[in-house]
Design a protein around this motif. Structure first.
Motif, PDB file in Angstrom:
ATOM      1  N   ARG A   1      17.093  29.042  25.616  1.00  0.00           N
ATOM      2  CA  ARG A   1      16.981  28.320  26.878  1.00  0.00           C
ATOM      3  C   ARG A   1      18.127  27.319  26.984  1.00  0.00           C
ATOM      4  NH1 ARG A   1      11.207  27.999  28.715  1.00  0.00           N
ATOM      5  NH2 ARG A   1       9.839  28.860  27.131  1.00  0.00           N
ATOM      6  N   PHE A   2      18.526  26.999  28.201  1.00  0.00           N
ATOM      7  CA  PHE A   2      19.426  25.867  28.398  1.00  0.00           C
ATOM      8  C   PHE A   2      18.617  24.734  29.011  1.00  0.00           C
ATOM      9  CE2 PHE A   2      20.048  28.476  32.252  1.00  0.00           C
ATOM     10  CZ  PHE A   2      19.863  27.544  33.271  1.00  0.00           C
ATOM     11  N   ALA A   3      19.145  23.529  28.921  1.00  0.00           N
ATOM     12  CA  ALA A   3      18.384  22.371  29.390  1.00  0.00           C
ATOM     13  C   ALA A   3      19.309  21.311  29.944  1.00  0.00           C
ATOM     14  CB  ALA A   3      17.545  21.784  28.255  1.00  0.00           C
ATOM     15  N   PHE A   4      18.870  20.691  31.031  1.00  0.00           N
ATOM     16  CA  PHE A   4      19.498  19.470  31.534  1.00  0.00           C
ATOM     17  C   PHE A   4      18.771  18.285  30.903  1.00  0.00           C
ATOM     18  CE2 PHE A   4      20.260  22.553  34.949  1.00  0.00           C
ATOM     19  CZ  PHE A   4      21.623  22.420  35.103  1.00  0.00           C
ATOM     20  N   ARG A   5      19.552  17.290  30.523  1.00  0.00           N
ATOM     21  CA  ARG A   5      18.975  16.085  29.930  1.00  0.00           C
ATOM     22  C   ARG A   5      19.556  14.866  30.635  1.00  0.00           C
ATOM     23  NH1 ARG A   5      20.476  13.697  23.980  1.00  0.00           N
ATOM     24  NH2 ARG A   5      18.588  12.485  23.558  1.00  0.00           N
ATOM     25  N   TYR A   6      18.707  14.175  31.364  1.00  0.00           N
ATOM     26  CA  TYR A   6      19.104  12.889  31.946  1.00  0.00           C
ATOM     27  C   TYR A   6      19.022  11.884  30.810  1.00  0.00           C
ATOM     28  CZ  TYR A   6      19.080   8.898  35.226  1.00  0.00           C
ATOM     29  OH  TYR A   6      19.370   7.728  35.905  1.00  0.00           O
ATOM     30  N   PHE A   7      20.183  11.496  30.283  1.00  0.00           N
ATOM     31  CA  PHE A   7      20.250  10.706  29.047  1.00  0.00           C
ATOM     32  C   PHE A   7      21.086   9.465  29.294  1.00  0.00           C
ATOM     33  CE2 PHE A   7      22.362  10.001  24.816  1.00  0.00           C
ATOM     34  CZ  PHE A   7      21.228   9.531  24.156  1.00  0.00           C
ATOM     35  N   VAL A   8      20.432   8.309  29.320  1.00  0.00           N
ATOM     36  CA  VAL A   8      21.117   7.047  29.605  1.00  0.00           C
ATOM     37  C   VAL A   8      20.656   5.990  28.616  1.00  0.00           C
ATOM     38  CG1 VAL A   8      21.730   5.341  31.350  1.00  0.00           C
ATOM     39  CG2 VAL A   8      21.125   7.666  32.060  1.00  0.00           C
ATOM     40  N   GLU A   9      21.574   5.512  27.809  1.00  0.00           N
ATOM     41  CA  GLU A   9      21.285   4.403  26.899  1.00  0.00           C
ATOM     42  C   GLU A   9      21.372   3.088  27.669  1.00  0.00           C
ATOM     43  OE1 GLU A   9      23.560   6.351  23.082  1.00  0.00           O
ATOM     44  OE2 GLU A   9      24.568   6.098  25.024  1.00  0.00           O
ATOM     45  N   ASP A  10      20.533   2.123  27.280  1.00  0.00           N
ATOM     46  CA  ASP A  10      20.434   0.849  27.998  1.00  0.00           C
ATOM     47  C   ASP A  10      20.121   1.105  29.471  1.00  0.00           C
ATOM     48  OD1 ASP A  10      20.413  -1.836  28.588  1.00  0.00           O
ATOM     49  OD2 ASP A  10      22.587  -2.106  28.480  1.00  0.00           O
ATOM     50  N   GLY A  11      19.116   1.955  29.674  1.00  0.00           N
ATOM     51  CA  GLY A  11      18.711   2.300  31.032  1.00  0.00           C
ATOM     52  C   GLY A  11      17.359   1.712  31.373  1.00  0.00           C
ATOM     53  N   GLY A  12      16.745   2.243  32.407  1.00  0.00           N
ATOM     54  CA  GLY A  12      15.445   1.764  32.824  1.00  0.00           C
ATOM     55  C   GLY A  12      15.533   0.542  33.728  1.00  0.00           C
ATOM     56  N   PRO A  13      14.394   0.043  34.190  1.00  0.00           N
ATOM     57  CA  PRO A  13      14.374  -1.070  35.147  1.00  0.00           C
ATOM     58  C   PRO A  13      15.073  -2.328  34.652  1.00  0.00           C
ATOM     59  CG  PRO A  13      12.216  -0.030  35.009  1.00  0.00           C
ATOM     60  CD  PRO A  13      13.040   0.570  33.919  1.00  0.00           C
ATOM     61  N   GLY A  14      15.038  -2.587  33.341  1.00  0.00           N
ATOM     62  CA  GLY A  14      15.661  -3.797  32.824  1.00  0.00           C
ATOM     63  C   GLY A  14      17.011  -3.573  32.180  1.00  0.00           C
TER      64      GLY A  14
ATOM     65  N   ASP B   1      16.054   0.033  26.591  1.00  0.00           N
ATOM     66  CA  ASP B   1      15.369   1.305  26.819  1.00  0.00           C
ATOM     67  C   ASP B   1      16.378   2.446  26.922  1.00  0.00           C
ATOM     68  OD1 ASP B   1      12.723   0.246  26.919  1.00  0.00           O
ATOM     69  OD2 ASP B   1      13.159  -0.527  28.920  1.00  0.00           O
ATOM     70  N   ILE B   2      15.956   3.640  26.489  1.00  0.00           N
ATOM     71  CA  ILE B   2      16.785   4.845  26.548  1.00  0.00           C
ATOM     72  C   ILE B   2      16.072   5.876  27.402  1.00  0.00           C
ATOM     73  CG2 ILE B   2      17.881   6.707  25.257  1.00  0.00           C
ATOM     74  CD1 ILE B   2      17.916   4.866  22.819  1.00  0.00           C
ATOM     75  N   ILE B   3      16.734   6.347  28.433  1.00  0.00           N
ATOM     76  CA  ILE B   3      16.189   7.452  29.231  1.00  0.00           C
ATOM     77  C   ILE B   3      16.576   8.757  28.558  1.00  0.00           C
ATOM     78  CG2 ILE B   3      16.279   8.667  31.434  1.00  0.00           C
ATOM     79  CD1 ILE B   3      16.831   6.019  32.790  1.00  0.00           C
ATOM     80  N   SER B   4      15.588   9.607  28.302  1.00  0.00           N
ATOM     81  CA  SER B   4      15.832  10.950  27.774  1.00  0.00           C
ATOM     82  C   SER B   4      14.814  11.883  28.406  1.00  0.00           C
ATOM     83  CB  SER B   4      15.704  10.976  26.250  1.00  0.00           C
ATOM     84  OG  SER B   4      16.010  12.257  25.737  1.00  0.00           O
ATOM     85  N   ASN B   5      15.176  12.427  29.550  1.00  0.00           N
ATOM     86  CA  ASN B   5      14.275  13.237  30.353  1.00  0.00           C
ATOM     87  C   ASN B   5      14.836  14.651  30.449  1.00  0.00           C
ATOM     88  OD1 ASN B   5      12.185  14.009  32.002  1.00  0.00           O
ATOM     89  ND2 ASN B   5      13.002  13.037  33.838  1.00  0.00           N
ATOM     90  N   TRP B   6      14.068  15.631  29.966  1.00  0.00           N
ATOM     91  CA  TRP B   6      14.529  17.014  29.802  1.00  0.00           C
ATOM     92  C   TRP B   6      13.993  17.928  30.894  1.00  0.00           C
ATOM     93  CZ3 TRP B   6      17.599  18.668  25.586  1.00  0.00           C
ATOM     94  CH2 TRP B   6      17.785  17.712  24.576  1.00  0.00           C
ATOM     95  N   LEU B   7      14.874  18.799  31.395  1.00  0.00           N
ATOM     96  CA  LEU B   7      14.518  19.889  32.312  1.00  0.00           C
ATOM     97  C   LEU B   7      15.000  21.178  31.660  1.00  0.00           C
ATOM     98  CD1 LEU B   7      13.551  21.003  35.086  1.00  0.00           C
ATOM     99  CD2 LEU B   7      15.889  20.597  35.917  1.00  0.00           C
ATOM    100  N   ILE B   8      14.061  21.994  31.168  1.00  0.00           N
ATOM    101  CA  ILE B   8      14.375  23.140  30.308  1.00  0.00           C
ATOM    102  C   ILE B   8      14.165  24.434  31.086  1.00  0.00           C
ATOM    103  CG2 ILE B   8      13.845  24.261  28.124  1.00  0.00           C
ATOM    104  CD1 ILE B   8      12.655  21.573  27.195  1.00  0.00           C
ATOM    105  N   SER B   9      15.135  25.325  31.003  1.00  0.00           N
ATOM    106  CA  SER B   9      15.126  26.575  31.775  1.00  0.00           C
ATOM    107  C   SER B   9      14.125  27.583  31.214  1.00  0.00           C
ATOM    108  CB  SER B   9      16.518  27.210  31.755  1.00  0.00           C
ATOM    109  OG  SER B   9      16.735  27.889  30.521  1.00  0.00           O
ATOM    110  N   PRO B  10      13.821  28.634  31.973  1.00  0.00           N
ATOM    111  CA  PRO B  10      13.068  29.765  31.426  1.00  0.00           C
ATOM    112  C   PRO B  10      13.851  30.454  30.314  1.00  0.00           C
ATOM    113  CG  PRO B  10      13.113  29.818  33.838  1.00  0.00           C
ATOM    114  CD  PRO B  10      14.104  28.786  33.414  1.00  0.00           C
ATOM    115  N   ILE B  11      13.163  31.285  29.531  1.00  0.00           N
ATOM    116  CA  ILE B  11      13.795  32.016  28.433  1.00  0.00           C
ATOM    117  C   ILE B  11      14.762  33.058  28.995  1.00  0.00           C
ATOM    118  CG2 ILE B  11      13.377  33.439  26.386  1.00  0.00           C
ATOM    119  CD1 ILE B  11      10.445  32.406  26.542  1.00  0.00           C
ATOM    120  N   ARG B  12      15.921  33.160  28.383  1.00  0.00           N
ATOM    121  CA  ARG B  12      16.899  34.179  28.734  1.00  0.00           C
ATOM    122  C   ARG B  12      17.576  34.698  27.464  1.00  0.00           C
ATOM    123  NH1 ARG B  12      14.398  34.160  32.672  1.00  0.00           N
ATOM    124  NH2 ARG B  12      15.087  34.116  34.857  1.00  0.00           N
TER     125      ARG B  12
END
Length: 247
Positions: free
Chosen positions: A195-208, A92-103
């Motif tokens: 916009r800028f964005a934080f991305r929690y990105f982890v390959e071979d992630g998740g519960p297993g 599994d690959i975690i790819s979770n985005w947190l995107i800022s307001p427009i600037r």
């Protein structure tokens, strides 16, 4: 008397322009302590989880039972964890985005934030990874449609713990303490909306998976610089005053 009036008028004009410039900069600036994560979307933030497979959690309020915030209340930070991805048949690959307001971004603008993990630096098992990316595509929140896509967020500003603990000497790493990260924007051809964005990105992630645990982000500031044209206008009356004083 006439010269004095000119001096006063010049000072007043400069002061008015400074005030206008300061108001614009304040409107552009972001000072976010993540005191209330559910309220972020109402302030222009966007959250999108493209993990493979989608898990049980997304970005959420910090859990002070895991660790406490950098500043403020014990839980006043934003967090993500290994449950952002499910437990699919493959890696599994975690790819979770947190995107800022427009600037409107310009060269010299700065982004500062603090981040940490619950996995010690250099430990490969349960290692976390965090990216900071930039889009100059206006209001777009396009991050593609898969766990590995980035959409319009093609500019990688920081890739933190990119080797998952294999190289503890890499320049940007997560640890079990809050670490300050600073970015100065450069390479933009002109002031550009995006916009800028934080991305929690982890390959071979998740519960297993072998990797991913729990991360936090806190004390975020985005500080724009005044545009060069505004600085030129501000300097003009001050230069005129100086010349008159010299005469």
């Amino acid at each position: 008397m006439t010269r004095l009036r000119h001096h006063v008028a010049g000072f007043l004009l400069a002061a008015a322009l400074c005030a206008a410039c300061g108001a614009t900069a304040r409107a552009q600036a972001i000072n976010e302590g993540f005191d209330n994560v559910p309220m972020l979307t109402g302030a222009g933030w966007v959250m999108q989880n493209l993990s493979q497979a989608i898990g049980l959690s997304g970005w959420q309020q910090g859990n002070n039972n895991v660790f406490i915030a950098h500043t403020g209340a014990p839980n006043s930070y934003i967090s993500a964890n290994f449950e952002n991805a499910g437990n699919g048949p493959g890696q599994d690959i975690i790819s979770n985005w947190l995107i800022s307001p427009i600037r409107t971004f310009s060269n010299g603008d700065t982004i500062r934030f603090y981040a940490r993990s619950d996995t010690p630096l250099g430990q490969k098992q349960f290692a976390d990874r965090l990216q900071l990316r930039l889009s100059t595509a206006g209001a777009s929140t396009n991050v593609g449609a898969t766990a590995t896509s980035v959409g319009d967020f093609t500019m990688l500003l920081r890739d933190i713990t990119s080797t998952y603990g294999a190289n503890p000497g890499e320049p940007y790493v997560l640890d079990t303490r809050w670490i300050q990260f600073d970015v100065t924007l450069s390479g933009l051809g002109a002031p550009t909306q995006g916009r800028f964005a934080f991305r929690y990105f982890v390959e071979d992630g998740g519960p297993g998976g072998l990797r991913s645990n729990y991360i936090g982000i806190d004390t975020l500031t985005y500080t724009p610089i005044p545009e060069p044209a505004v600085l030129g206008v501000l300097a003009a009356p001050l230069l005129l005053i100086r010349r008159r004083v010299q005469r």
